[in-house]
Enzyme design. Sequence first.
Site, short mmCIF file in Angstrom:
data_model
loop_
_atom_site.label_atom_id
_atom_site.label_comp_id
_atom_site.label_asym_id
_atom_site.label_seq_id
_atom_site.Cartn_x
_atom_site.Cartn_y
_atom_site.Cartn_z
CB SER A 40 -0.96 -0.04 1.19
OG SER A 40 -1.89 1.02 1.15
CG ASP B 240 -2.82 3.58 -1.60
OD1 ASP B 240 -3.45 3.53 -2.68
OD2 ASP B 240 -3.01 2.78 -0.67
CG ASP C 170 -3.02 -0.96 -2.66
OD1 ASP C 170 -2.80 0.11 -2.06
OD2 ASP C 170 -3.83 -1.81 -2.27
CG ASP D 161 -6.30 0.42 -0.80
OD1 ASP D 161 -5.38 1.27 -0.76
OD2 ASP D 161 -6.43 -0.48 0.05
#
Length: 477
Positions: free
Chosen positions: A101, A241, A243, A245
Amino acid sequence: MAAKFGTSGLRGLVGELTDGTAAAHARAFARHLLDNGLVESGATVHVGRDLRPSSPDIAGQCMAALAAEGLVAVDCGALPTPALAHSAMAQGAASLMVTGSHIPADRNGVKFYRPDGEIGKEDEIAIASGAPAFAGEPVDPVAVGGDAPMGEAALQAYRDRYAGFLPAGSLAGVRIGIYEHSSVSRDVLRDILQPTGAELIGLGRSETFVPVDTEAVPDSIRAQIRRWTTEHRLDALISTDGDGDRPLVADETGECLRGDALGLITARHLDADAVVTPVTSNSAIASHAGCRVWRTRVGSPYVIAGIAEAADTGAARIIGFEANGGVLTGSDFQVGKAFLSALPTRDCALPILAVLAAAHQAGKTVSMLVAGLALPVAASGRIENFPTALGQRLVASLATNIAEREAFFAPFGGVRAIDLTDGLRVTLPGGAIVHLRPSGNAPEMRCYTEADSAEEAEALVLSCMARLRDHAGSGND
């Protein structure tokens, strides 16, 4: 096994995952799915990853581990976590995402998804307890990095999900910067926004991994965003961020919006009848959402549990969001021509689109839209390289030792009330709020504040973080 489950998935240093720990947890995940009848032997598991350098190796190890349990691991390549989860759920398949993340590249992680969505705390416990049985077993990683047709199909399904959310050409003349850095969402966000007619300006693309924490944006990135906003005359800037999400949105002045404000705008835009959000979100959410609000501990598994609780009460338009801005849909929604099936995992695209759509429909700038929320001013910060165990001991001590707590907060006027839902949330005599909690994802101490002014909120963050450093150094932990 040094790697542990945090607020969202397994996290640890790269070496703590590539030593077989990630593979052991993947095998335990597969065994958990099979033993509980969630999948059958031979079922496919979709595997994705972000763009940090260690992710292909960890993905290959996890794919080999899944195969060892009789499942068929499908390489979906690099794609956003919500795109992977959305596609897998639509096909009734489990999935696994290799990503750290927002944390630095020396760390990474693994997120696990059942066929019906992100795993809950009970699943985490089962996987964590089962993983040691596979520790030390040899792993022959699967080669990844070639063509990934399943991943391309997942990306297209993600684009299609948001087609028609905003009318074609509705943002003509609007200048939107996309801070691309090393986000795995950088290209698909452009694809999603292209039909709106907005002028899209790519900024800061990097082939070296850049950790962007949307909940505590570093001052250096904030300053760069303000420069870009002025230089390119932007109406808004968007990013995510690593990834994809967690969203990042800045207004036309270059100021970054808080994630809970993004979540509230999204809930209002979608006319939610239930909102689920952790205690770290702004305290006024409950009075400003226009519907019933559930407060939870920090972490998507807790928000997902809250969504289920809201559904049990009969709520039919459920939105979950976290202070980092990631939005979860607990129900199906129709927005314009876009049909959004329930997606109980954090997503960046929905709040980004909701803010742009809400501002467009109201004929307002993004800053005017946020000002209209009339939320108390909030700020947040973090102390990096703050050992998790130290943070947990310190917060536990302040929570239980009244004399120590009073001494710690004496410079701020003392303590009026406390909330121990997650960490230590203190209301000061003047009504300002300070919330301290160790991060569940990295060795960091988080500090959240609310006050009457931005200056006071920021000053509280800086003062509290200084007090935490001094308190930890004095041995009062």
